[in-house]
Write a protein that holds these residues in place. Structure first.
Motif, mmCIF file in Angstrom:
data_model
loop_
_atom_site.group_PDB
_atom_site.id
_atom_site.type_symbol
_atom_site.label_atom_id
_atom_site.label_comp_id
_atom_site.label_asym_id
_atom_site.label_seq_id
_atom_site.Cartn_x
_atom_site.Cartn_y
_atom_site.Cartn_z
ATOM 1 N N PRO A 106 0.530 -1.299 0.306
ATOM 2 C CA PRO A 106 -0.149 -0.139 -0.048
ATOM 3 C C PRO A 106 1.072 1.613 -0.149
ATOM 4 N N LEU A 107 0.612 1.568 -0.871
ATOM 5 C CA LEU A 107 1.592 3.338 -1.221
ATOM 6 C C LEU A 107 1.236 4.219 0.052
ATOM 7 N N GLU A 108 0.244 4.144 0.885
ATOM 8 C CA GLU A 108 -0.493 5.193 2.435
ATOM 9 C C GLU A 108 0.587 4.852 3.250
ATOM 10 N N LYS A 109 1.461 3.818 3.427
ATOM 11 C CA LYS A 109 2.556 2.875 4.195
ATOM 12 C C LYS A 109 3.421 3.767 4.050
ATOM 13 N N PHE A 110 3.944 4.100 2.693
ATOM 14 C CA PHE A 110 5.193 4.772 3.106
ATOM 15 C C PHE A 110 5.774 6.003 1.984
ATOM 16 N N ALA A 111 4.483 6.470 1.807
ATOM 17 C CA ALA A 111 4.576 8.092 0.797
ATOM 18 C C ALA A 111 5.004 9.116 2.134
ATOM 19 N N ASP A 112 5.546 10.102 1.147
ATOM 20 C CA ASP A 112 6.251 10.978 1.882
ATOM 21 C C ASP A 112 7.081 11.947 1.151
ATOM 22 N N GLY A 113 5.813 13.042 1.053
ATOM 23 C CA GLY A 113 6.347 13.952 -0.369
ATOM 24 C C GLY A 113 5.947 13.723 -1.577
ATOM 25 N N VAL A 114 5.667 14.268 -2.197
ATOM 26 C CA VAL A 114 5.438 13.952 -4.060
ATOM 27 C C VAL A 114 6.648 14.983 -4.586
ATOM 28 N N VAL A 115 6.857 14.068 -5.520
ATOM 29 C CA VAL A 115 7.557 13.895 -6.238
ATOM 30 C C VAL A 115 7.373 14.627 -7.460
ATOM 31 N N GLU A 116 8.723 15.423 -8.768
ATOM 32 C CA GLU A 116 7.965 16.124 -9.349
ATOM 33 C C GLU A 116 8.103 15.233 -10.771
ATOM 34 N N SER A 117 7.578 15.436 -11.195
ATOM 35 C CA SER A 117 8.231 14.365 -13.037
ATOM 36 C C SER A 117 8.791 15.573 -13.837
ATOM 37 N N ARG A 118 10.449 14.959 -14.087
ATOM 38 C CA ARG A 118 11.203 15.531 -15.114
ATOM 39 C C ARG A 118 12.224 15.095 -15.979
ATOM 40 N N ASP A 119 11.659 15.136 -17.285
ATOM 41 C CA ASP A 119 12.628 14.777 -18.118
ATOM 42 C C ASP A 119 13.845 14.640 -19.061
ATOM 43 N N LEU A 120 14.984 14.458 -17.665
ATOM 44 C CA LEU A 120 16.076 15.284 -17.318
ATOM 45 C C LEU A 120 17.262 14.269 -18.922
ATOM 46 N N PRO A 121 17.932 14.654 -18.942
ATOM 47 C CA PRO A 121 18.916 13.624 -19.823
ATOM 48 C C PRO A 121 19.667 13.097 -18.495
ATOM 49 N N GLY A 122 19.959 13.373 -17.372
ATOM 50 C CA GLY A 122 20.662 12.739 -16.490
ATOM 51 C C GLY A 122 19.662 11.626 -15.924
ATOM 52 N N TRP A 123 18.661 11.952 -16.151
ATOM 53 C CA TRP A 123 17.210 10.612 -15.643
ATOM 54 C C TRP A 123 17.670 9.771 -16.540
ATOM 55 N N TRP A 124 17.994 9.719 -17.813
ATOM 56 C CA TRP A 124 17.776 8.649 -18.952
ATOM 57 C C TRP A 124 19.570 8.218 -18.603
ATOM 58 N N GLU A 125 20.233 9.004 -18.575
ATOM 59 C CA GLU A 125 21.346 8.322 -18.425
ATOM 60 C C GLU A 125 21.751 7.436 -16.626
ATOM 61 N N LEU A 126 21.584 7.841 -16.450
ATOM 62 C CA LEU A 126 21.206 6.736 -14.803
ATOM 63 C C LEU A 126 20.445 5.958 -15.317
ATOM 64 N N THR A 127 18.650 5.815 -16.080
ATOM 65 C CA THR A 127 18.424 4.060 -15.791
ATOM 66 C C THR A 127 18.358 3.597 -16.670
ATOM 67 N N ALA A 128 19.205 4.358 -17.407
ATOM 68 C CA ALA A 128 19.675 3.733 -19.457
ATOM 69 C C ALA A 128 21.005 3.448 -20.233
ATOM 70 N N GLY A 129 21.594 4.689 -19.750
ATOM 71 C CA GLY A 129 22.387 4.392 -20.503
ATOM 72 C C GLY A 129 22.796 5.890 -21.303
ATOM 73 N N SER A 130 23.647 5.911 -21.583
ATOM 74 C CA SER A 130 24.593 7.344 -22.489
ATOM 75 C C SER A 130 24.151 6.822 -23.720
ATOM 76 N N GLU A 131 24.302 5.953 -24.397
ATOM 77 C CA GLU A 131 23.066 6.398 -25.545
ATOM 78 C C GLU A 131 21.794 5.821 -25.667
ATOM 79 N N ILE A 132 21.062 6.122 -25.752
ATOM 80 C CA ILE A 132 19.872 6.053 -25.527
ATOM 81 C C ILE A 132 18.826 5.764 -27.239
ATOM 82 N N THR A 133 17.915 4.106 -26.765
ATOM 83 C CA THR A 133 17.530 3.154 -28.446
ATOM 84 C C THR A 133 16.333 3.608 -28.222
ATOM 85 N N THR A 134 15.750 3.604 -29.673
ATOM 86 C CA THR A 134 14.775 3.725 -29.994
ATOM 87 C C THR A 134 13.555 2.932 -28.843
#
Length: 240
Positions: A106-134
């Motif tokens: 259940p989300l209510e057990k650990f929800a703390d604040g609300v994150v902002e959704s930001r499509d940042l280059p650094g987000w992609w680099e950290l989650t998928a790598g430096s070369e992003i494929t289709t």
């Protein structure tokens, strides 16, 4: 309470492949090899034909899309014995591990604040790598309601995770923290803020898939109140 088949379907909707073709209630998927989930056939429900015949179509689909024929099979499901009887075996060499846990909480057990959704280059680099494929752009960037959640320190994305809400479920994936910033509670903080975002989108439950060997991640999710819902494994033809 979500059934196994329904939860697996929601997870598939939250993780869209480049090619998705129904086979009865099964779901053939391909995404240029990016992740096992997006490049396997989900075998929940009835394929509408004998399982050996369905698996032949799975192999043809995989060949047509240049991927390894793979079946995503829930442990103990009706499909499991049929897939095994058809001469398939568990893919013990799968890069992400042959078996994964599906955990919910259940989300209510650990929800703390609300994150902002930001499509940042650094987000992609950290989650998928430096070369992003289709394929990576499609799987991670599309979906019904996606959140690119991150923590930025001195202009650098140091922690990131992807969230996607489908119906009342927040699907969590690609949680990553830079080695230089680990053991600072950033993963827990990010999960809390993502859970808060999920609540604002109408979700009440989180679901995540984690390899059985990833003990650190499993421990974190358990501390957040998540428990194992079921497990699945990847199966491949015994003879290719």
């Amino acid at each position: 309470m979500h059934t196994v088949d329904h939860l697996e379907t929601l997870c598939a909707r939250a993780w869209p492949a480049l090619a998705e073709v129904p086979l009865g209630n099964w779901w053939m998927r391909a995404a240029e090899g990016f992740t096992g989930r997006a490049n396997s056939t989900l075998t929940c429900g009835d394929p509408g034909m004998p399982i050996p015949d369905a698996l032949k179509l799975v192999q043809r689909f995989a060949r047509d899309h240049g991927i390894k024929p793979t079946a995503h099979v829930v442990n103990g499901s009706p499909a499991e014995s049929g897939v095994e009887a058809a001469g398939w075996r568990v893919d013990l060499d799968h890069p992400g591990g042959a078996e994964s846990l599906v955990m919910t909480g259940p989300l209510e057990k650990f929800a703390d604040g609300v994150v902002e959704s930001r499509d940042l280059p650094g987000w992609w680099e950290l989650t998928a790598g430096s070369e992003i494929t289709t394929a990576q752009r499609h799987v991670l960037g599309s979906g019904p309601n996606v959140c690119f959640a991150s923590i930025v320190v001195d202009g650098v994305v140091v922690a990131a995770v992807r969230g996607a809400v489908v119906e009342d479920v927040l699907h969590v994936a690609r949680l990553a923290v830079r080695p230089s910033h680990r053991r600072q509670g950033l993963a827990r903080r990010l999960m809390g803020e993502l859970a808060g975002w999920g609540l604002t989108q109408g979700a009440t439950t989180c679901v995540l898939q984690v390899a059985e060997h990833n003990e650190a991640a499993i421990r974190l999710y358990e501390e957040l109140g998540c428990t194992e819902h079921h497990r699945y494994r990847y199966w491949i033809p015994a003879v290719s």
